[in-house]
Scaffold this active site. Structure first.
Site, short mmCIF file in Angstrom:
data_model
loop_
_atom_site.label_atom_id
_atom_site.label_comp_id
_atom_site.label_asym_id
_atom_site.label_seq_id
_atom_site.Cartn_x
_atom_site.Cartn_y
_atom_site.Cartn_z
N ASP A 9 53.00 8.35 82.52
CA ASP A 9 53.23 7.08 81.85
C ASP A 9 52.14 6.14 82.39
O ASP A 9 51.52 6.43 83.42
CB ASP A 9 54.63 6.57 82.20
N LEU A 10 51.88 5.04 81.71
CA LEU A 10 50.81 4.12 82.16
C LEU A 10 51.39 2.92 82.91
O LEU A 10 51.21 2.78 84.13
CB LEU A 10 50.01 3.64 80.94
N ASP A 11 52.10 2.07 82.16
CA ASP A 11 52.58 0.80 82.71
C ASP A 11 53.63 1.06 83.80
O ASP A 11 54.66 1.68 83.54
CB ASP A 11 53.20 -0.05 81.59
N THR A 17 51.37 -3.50 84.94
CA THR A 17 51.18 -4.46 83.85
C THR A 17 52.47 -5.20 83.49
O THR A 17 52.44 -6.07 82.63
CB THR A 17 50.69 -3.72 82.59
N LYS A 45 61.16 -2.23 80.11
CA LYS A 45 60.16 -1.27 80.60
C LYS A 45 60.25 0.04 79.82
O LYS A 45 61.33 0.59 79.65
CB LYS A 45 60.35 -1.01 82.10
N SER A 114 52.17 7.29 76.94
CA SER A 114 52.56 5.88 77.06
C SER A 114 53.02 5.31 75.73
O SER A 114 52.48 5.66 74.68
CB SER A 114 51.34 5.08 77.55
N ALA A 115 53.98 4.39 75.79
CA ALA A 115 54.44 3.69 74.59
C ALA A 115 53.45 2.62 74.14
O ALA A 115 53.52 2.12 73.01
CB ALA A 115 55.79 3.03 74.88
N LYS A 145 60.17 6.08 73.29
CA LYS A 145 61.02 6.62 74.35
C LYS A 145 62.38 5.90 74.27
O LYS A 145 62.38 4.72 73.96
CB LYS A 145 60.40 6.33 75.73
N GLU A 169 57.13 8.95 85.64
CA GLU A 169 57.69 7.83 84.87
C GLU A 169 58.34 6.78 85.76
O GLU A 169 58.98 7.13 86.75
CB GLU A 169 58.81 8.36 83.95
N ASP A 170 58.22 5.50 85.38
CA ASP A 170 58.88 4.45 86.15
C ASP A 170 60.07 3.84 85.41
O ASP A 170 60.75 2.98 85.96
CB ASP A 170 57.90 3.31 86.48
C1 BG6 Z 1 55.34 0.28 77.73
C2 BG6 Z 1 55.75 -0.94 78.55
O1 BG6 Z 1 54.53 1.11 78.52
O2 BG6 Z 1 54.61 -0.13 76.58
C3 BG6 Z 1 56.54 -1.89 77.66
O3 BG6 Z 1 56.55 -0.51 79.63
C4 BG6 Z 1 55.72 -2.26 76.44
O4 BG6 Z 1 56.85 -3.05 78.41
C5 BG6 Z 1 55.33 -0.98 75.69
O5 BG6 Z 1 56.45 -3.09 75.57
C6 BG6 Z 1 54.46 -1.25 74.46
O6 BG6 Z 1 53.25 -1.82 74.89
P1 BG6 Z 1 52.17 -2.55 73.97
O7 BG6 Z 1 50.97 -2.68 74.89
O8 BG6 Z 1 51.91 -1.62 72.82
O9 BG6 Z 1 52.74 -3.82 73.53
MG MG Z 2 56.25 2.56 82.47
#
Ligand code: BG6
Ligand code: MG
Length: 215
Positions: A9-11, A17, A45, A114-115, A145, A169-170
């Protein structure tokens, strides 16, 4: 089991972030006089942008038209993009680069799951892009997710079975996604929040590629 790939996962796993997402949603909330709390931000998250807006509007008991939602989704993302505009490699979380170096050297394939639709921008700004063999982000999936789509696409794109992949994953939604995709999942953060993960580590400091054999 011998694992062949790591899906990250990224964030909150590679970079922190969450504070930028929180600020950007708080700024957006001013449009309908809503003060988002830190506890509520925790629940966002891993949740997609559109689903996050739906949850915030529900908390605020505010009903918006689809047209208004589109405007606010853009506004939130514009806020977010300006907040991350000066992100740099110093914002990579501790231990991440060492761990990525080690697993790459030891032949594991590496994918992002990542989402976020801003994942590539963040990987570029932080200099993390070269480690990744494959990027699956919010632009490449139709289900958010806890649906496993993002991780299943990662495994398939790398040419491995879900059982050959380990997910990092966090967020609880991401842990659930990995489990329902049939993957081993390591939680990054607080064990009491990520109790469904196979194992939880606070961060990547001191984690070695040989630990993958023990997870
Ligand atoms: C996830 C974050 O990785 O991405 C969420 O944990 C965020 O907080 C989601 O809403 C979507 O991100 P973005 O950058 O497409 O708005
Ligand atoms: Mg995350």
């Amino acid at each position: 089991m011998s694992y062949k790939a790591c899906l990250f996962d990224l964030d909150g796993v590679l970079v922190d972030t969450a504070i930028y997402h929180f600020k950007a949603w708080k700024m957006l909330g001013e449009n309908f006089n809503y003060q988002l709390t830190e506890e509520q931000n925790e629940q966002l998250k891993g949740v997609s942008r559109v689903e996050s807006l739906n949850r915030i509007l529900a908390w605020a008991s505010y009903s918006a038209t689809e047209e208004q939602k589109e405007i606010w989704l853009k506004e939130k993302n514009d806020n977010y993009l300006s907040l991350i505009s000066s992100m740099n490699p110093a914002e990579i979380l501790p231990g991440v680069v060492d761990f990525l170096d080690q697993i790459k050297e030891n032949g594991y394939k590496i994918a992002l799951g990542s989402a976020s639709k801003n994942a590539e921008i963040i990987l570029e700004k932080t200099g993390l892009m070269p480690w990744f063999d494959l990027i699956i982000d919010g632009n490449k999936v139709s289900k958010s997710k806890p649906d496993p789509e993002v991780f299943l696409k990662g495994a398939e794109g790398l040419g491995f079975l879900p059982s050959e992949c380990i997910v990092f994953e966090d967020a609880q939604a991401g842990v659930e996604a990995a489990i329902s995709g049939g993957m081993k999942v390591i939680g990054i953060g607080d064990a009491s929040v990520l109790s469904d993960a196979d194992k939880v580590i606070p961060n990547f400091v001191g984690i070695k590629s040989t630990d993958l054999l023990l997870f």
